[in-house]
Design a protein around this motif. Structure first.
Motif, PDB file in Angstrom:
ATOM      1  N   ARG A 137     -15.215 -31.719  23.135  1.00 14.34           N
ATOM      2  CA  ARG A 137     -16.444 -32.489  22.772  1.00 14.34           C
ATOM      3  C   ARG A 137     -16.314 -33.494  21.626  1.00 14.34           C
ATOM      4  O   ARG A 137     -15.460 -33.218  20.528  1.00 14.34           O
ATOM      5  N   LEU A 138     -17.041 -34.687  21.752  1.00 14.84           N
ATOM      6  CA  LEU A 138     -16.995 -35.765  20.603  1.00 14.84           C
ATOM      7  C   LEU A 138     -18.182 -35.044  19.546  1.00 14.84           C
ATOM      8  O   LEU A 138     -19.155 -34.721  19.932  1.00 14.84           O
ATOM      9  N   THR A 139     -17.532 -35.111  18.309  1.00 19.02           N
ATOM     10  CA  THR A 139     -18.428 -34.587  17.298  1.00 19.02           C
ATOM     11  C   THR A 139     -18.649 -35.649  16.202  1.00 19.02           C
ATOM     12  O   THR A 139     -19.560 -35.485  15.415  1.00 19.02           O
ATOM     13  N   ARG A 140     -18.022 -36.478  16.062  1.00 20.23           N
ATOM     14  CA  ARG A 140     -18.188 -37.804  15.230  1.00 20.23           C
ATOM     15  C   ARG A 140     -17.757 -39.098  16.083  1.00 20.23           C
ATOM     16  O   ARG A 140     -17.016 -39.196  16.905  1.00 20.23           O
ATOM     17  N   GLN A 154     -20.531 -44.328  25.001  1.00 16.97           N
ATOM     18  CA  GLN A 154     -21.460 -43.296  24.513  1.00 16.97           C
ATOM     19  C   GLN A 154     -21.180 -42.138  25.415  1.00 16.97           C
ATOM     20  O   GLN A 154     -21.788 -42.042  26.544  1.00 16.97           O
ATOM     21  N   ASP A 155     -20.725 -41.030  24.818  1.00 16.58           N
ATOM     22  CA  ASP A 155     -20.420 -39.993  25.860  1.00 16.58           C
ATOM     23  C   ASP A 155     -20.234 -38.839  25.167  1.00 16.58           C
ATOM     24  O   ASP A 155     -20.328 -38.618  23.849  1.00 16.58           O
ATOM     25  N   ILE A 156     -20.046 -37.509  25.813  1.00 18.26           N
ATOM     26  CA  ILE A 156     -19.959 -36.137  25.248  1.00 18.26           C
ATOM     27  C   ILE A 156     -18.341 -35.704  25.028  1.00 18.26           C
ATOM     28  O   ILE A 156     -17.897 -34.839  24.485  1.00 18.26           O
ATOM     29  N   LEU A 215     -14.117 -37.253  25.303  1.00 17.37           N
ATOM     30  CA  LEU A 215     -13.393 -38.528  25.005  1.00 17.37           C
ATOM     31  C   LEU A 215     -12.817 -38.764  26.451  1.00 17.37           C
ATOM     32  O   LEU A 215     -11.767 -38.522  26.968  1.00 17.37           O
ATOM     33  N   PRO A 258     -20.654 -40.270  19.757  1.00 15.91           N
ATOM     34  CA  PRO A 258     -20.965 -39.016  20.363  1.00 15.91           C
ATOM     35  C   PRO A 258     -22.152 -38.699  20.643  1.00 15.91           C
ATOM     36  O   PRO A 258     -23.182 -38.838  19.848  1.00 15.91           O
ATOM     37  N   THR A 307     -25.373 -36.197  22.959  1.00 18.91           N
ATOM     38  CA  THR A 307     -25.593 -34.901  23.247  1.00 18.91           C
ATOM     39  C   THR A 307     -25.817 -34.669  24.764  1.00 18.91           C
ATOM     40  O   THR A 307     -25.802 -35.657  25.637  1.00 18.91           O
ATOM     41  N   ALA A 329     -23.110 -35.280  16.696  1.00 16.83           N
ATOM     42  CA  ALA A 329     -23.557 -36.009  17.902  1.00 16.83           C
ATOM     43  C   ALA A 329     -25.102 -36.021  17.951  1.00 16.83           C
ATOM     44  O   ALA A 329     -25.913 -35.175  17.489  1.00 16.83           O
TER      45      ALA A 329
END
Length: 639
Positions: free
Chosen positions: A11-14, A371-373, A375, A387, A389, A419
């Motif tokens: 998951r992308l968090t930053r 813009q995604d959840i 990579l 990142p 939701t 996110a």
């Protein structure tokens, strides 16, 4: 097979940025990421496109298309609807004036006949297929029309295994047989349609014997389906990507619609046309205006009254012409006239046909923000990654399914790290570009949409909760419309009946990528039950059903090429090659192979598919590529 890179499943968090395309990403603050995004988009005004997300909420799609039209001044906005069901929308709109499926799921349980055409619904639409099974238990008969004898076809009374790309000859032969046998509903035809005589002359050459030669389906089976469909009191005709993902996908849809007009199987409870959507909000994305030719509520951009209404509400000027669709945006990238893209929740680097070409075009953009959840492969090409939701479990809002039912989704878990919700990101980015939107949450967005879309006006959040979902159209906050569309076609008063539905005069056009001695096998693609699209959301989990990609062949072809299950072979088309292990499947006939795009980090199937697009809808011909199979030298196997 090449080992999958596990980082795409994290998951992308930053926010991530890079200082040049040659440098790796580095973490950034939201302030820096949004400032860089605003600067990149500001420089690209007039050469910009936005890809919206069919898995995100209606509210996100509404704000995304508003961002494109108000902030960036363009109608260049589209989504993966273009990749799959744009021909359905175009075909249904041409016939009936609106692009939604005409029936409800419950009606499939209460019908007499179900025709599944180009759809392995048991794998690709398992929730809908449960309604089909209830219908069968209630006495409905089912026929499957598909090149493969799929798991769906195993439940059918009859399977019509046609050659890939011969759906129009099949439909025309069924139509001719219905007319010849005196089974056409002439009262409905006179009442509600136009162009019948032209249609009758069009299908007249398509005898059962000619159709058998072209489609490969026995004439007796075609006749049986024609009589079953015409004689049924109620019938549902359902299709998915086996119909739409062709260079003439809109014509395929029109050919199926013709059968409903010929028999009167539309506009009544239990009879209708069902294009089955493969993602949770493909229907909603189009409803919200995240397409280049329609404003929210499917209101035509060329309609001056519609534009005036939205211009007044949004305090802007809307360009009075259609924007570029997804396919046209990729062509504009090639030409250099589209220089920046804002991609929300889509992965076109892997989902587009001829994926190597798509990657090259995306990589050549002046500016790409994703813009995604996760990579994704597309995000790996970006200048800025934001990142977001997840469109379910972490987000408040609504989605719209294949039966046009708007349903609430609710945040149940806290998103990871930094996110943020999509509409908050878009709102803050709009502010940096000079537009202050005072949205306090998803309900405020929805209420704005309702005020502008008559089809949604009666659906408050409170009412959606109370009714547990409502199908559009719902113009009255105190009344529900019938579950099916186009009942007007049966009205006695011609004024109430309104616009007649025209027969579509479409002609057979074989697949573009012809098989020959060099490429003798027809490759068709699709979904499997345990995986999901480009594999980003489902690929990080072990499956007890299937681990990785295979090229599926029938036993006869496996024997012909001297290959066995698990042997890695080279699969080549006129565009590229991949290596994949063999799987033997008795559902296939000689000369037909099957693959998915679920495991592109092992086998990038879309390197093989052809970018031959439907001129009306822009959807590529994923279902009909010509390939060859080559055994690998023993020394290179597994290398």
């Amino acid at each position: 097979m090449r080992k999958r890179d596990p980082k795409i499943y994290r998951r992308l968090t930053r926010p991530l940025v890079r200082d040049s395309r040659d440098e790796p990403f580095r973490p950034a603050t939201w302030d820096e990421a949004l400032s860089r995004t605003a600067a990149g988009l500001r420089a690209a005004r007039g050469a910009f496109g936005l890809f919206s997300c069919a898995r995100a909420t209606n509210e996100m799609n509404y704000v995304a298309q508003k961002f494109a039209r108000v902030v960036m001044g363009t109608n260049n906005v589209d989504s993966c609807n273009r990749t799959c069901h744009a021909p359905s929308v175009a075909g249904l709109s041409a016939a009936f004036g609106s692009g939604g499926g005409t029936s409800s799921y419950a009606e499939v349980e209460e019908t007499d006949l179900v025709v599944m055409w180009g759809s392995n619904a048991r794998f690709a639409h398992p929730i809908f297929f449960q309604h089909v099974l209830r219908g069968i238990r209630n006495g409905a008969r089912m026929y499957a029309v598909d090149p493969r004898r799929t798991s769906t076809a195993e439940w059918a009374e009859g399977w019509l295994g046609l050659n890939v790309g011969t759906d129009i000859p099949m439909a025309h032969a069924i139509g001719r047989e219905i007319i010849r046998a005196g089974l056409a509903n002439h009262a409905f035809i006179r009442r509600a349609t136009t162009g019948f005589e032209e249609y009758r002359r069009l299908v007249e050459p398509w005898t059962l014997s000619l159709a058998e030669k072209v489609t490969g389906v026995p004439a007796s089976a075609i006749r049986e389906l024609a009589h079953a469909y015409a004689r049924a009191e109620r019938a549902q005709l359902c299709w998915t990507l086996g119909i739409t993902e062709h260079h003439n996908g809109t014509d395929n849809v029109r050919a199926l619609i013709n059968l409903s007009l010929l028999t009167g199987h539309v506009g009544r409870h239990g009879s209708g046309l069902q294009p089955l959507r493969g993602q949770n909000n493909v229907q909603g994305g189009g409803d919200m205006g995240a397409i280049p030719n329609r404003l929210p509520g499917f209101q035509d951009i060329l309609d001056p009254d519609a534009r005036t209404k939205f211009e007044s509400a949004w305090d802007t000027v809307i360009e009075p012409h259609y924007g570029l669709n997804l396919t046209e945006m990729f062509e504009a990238m090639e030409e250099g006239t589209l220089k920046a893209v804002y991609c929300i929740g889509e992965n076109p680097a892997q989902s587009e046909a001829d994926s190597e070409q798509a990657v090259r075009r995306l990589g050549a953009l002046d500016f790409l923000v994703v813009q995604d959840i996760f990579l994704t492969r597309t995000a790996e090409l970006a200048d800025v990654v934001l990142p977001a939701t997840a469109g379910w479990a972490e987000t408040e809002g609504t989605t719209t399914n294949s039966e046009r039912r708007v349903q609430r989704v609710r945040a149940a878990v806290t998103p990871p790290g930094e996110a943020r919700e999509d509409i908050d990101i878009l709102r803050d980015l709009a502010a940096r570009l000079g537009h202050e939107w005072k949205y306090t949450g998803s309900e405020a967005v929805w209420d704005e949409l309702r005020s502008l879309s008559p089809d949604h006006y009666g659906m408050t959040y409170a009412r959606l909760e109370e009714e547990q979902g409502i199908q559009w159209p719902c113009p009255d906050p105190h009344r529900l419309e019938p579950t099916y569309l186009h009942g007007r076609l049966w009205a006695d008063d011609p004024a109430e009946r309104g616009r007649r539905a025209p027969f579509g005069l479409v002609r057979h056009d074989p697949p573009v990528d012809l098989t020959d001695e060099t490429y003798p096998i027809r490759l068709t693609t699709g979904r499997r039950l345990d995986s999901y699209n480009t594999g980003v959301q489902s690929g990080g989990f072990a499956s007890p059903l299937r681990r990785g990609e295979y090229v599926e062949l029938c036993p006869e072809d496996a024997e012909r090429y001297g290959v066995v299950v698990g042997e890695e072979v080279q699969v080549s088309s006129r565009r590229g090659s991949v290596r994949a292990p063999v799987w033997i499947d008795t559902a296939l006939r000689p000369g037909l192979a099957f693959m998915t795009m679920h495991f592109p980090d092992d086998v990038d199937t879309n390197r093989l598919t052809i970018e031959a697009n439907c001129p009306i809808a822009g959807t590529a011909e994923f279902k009909a590529s010509a390939i060859r199979i080559d055994r690998l030298p023993v020394a290179t196997v597994g290398s």
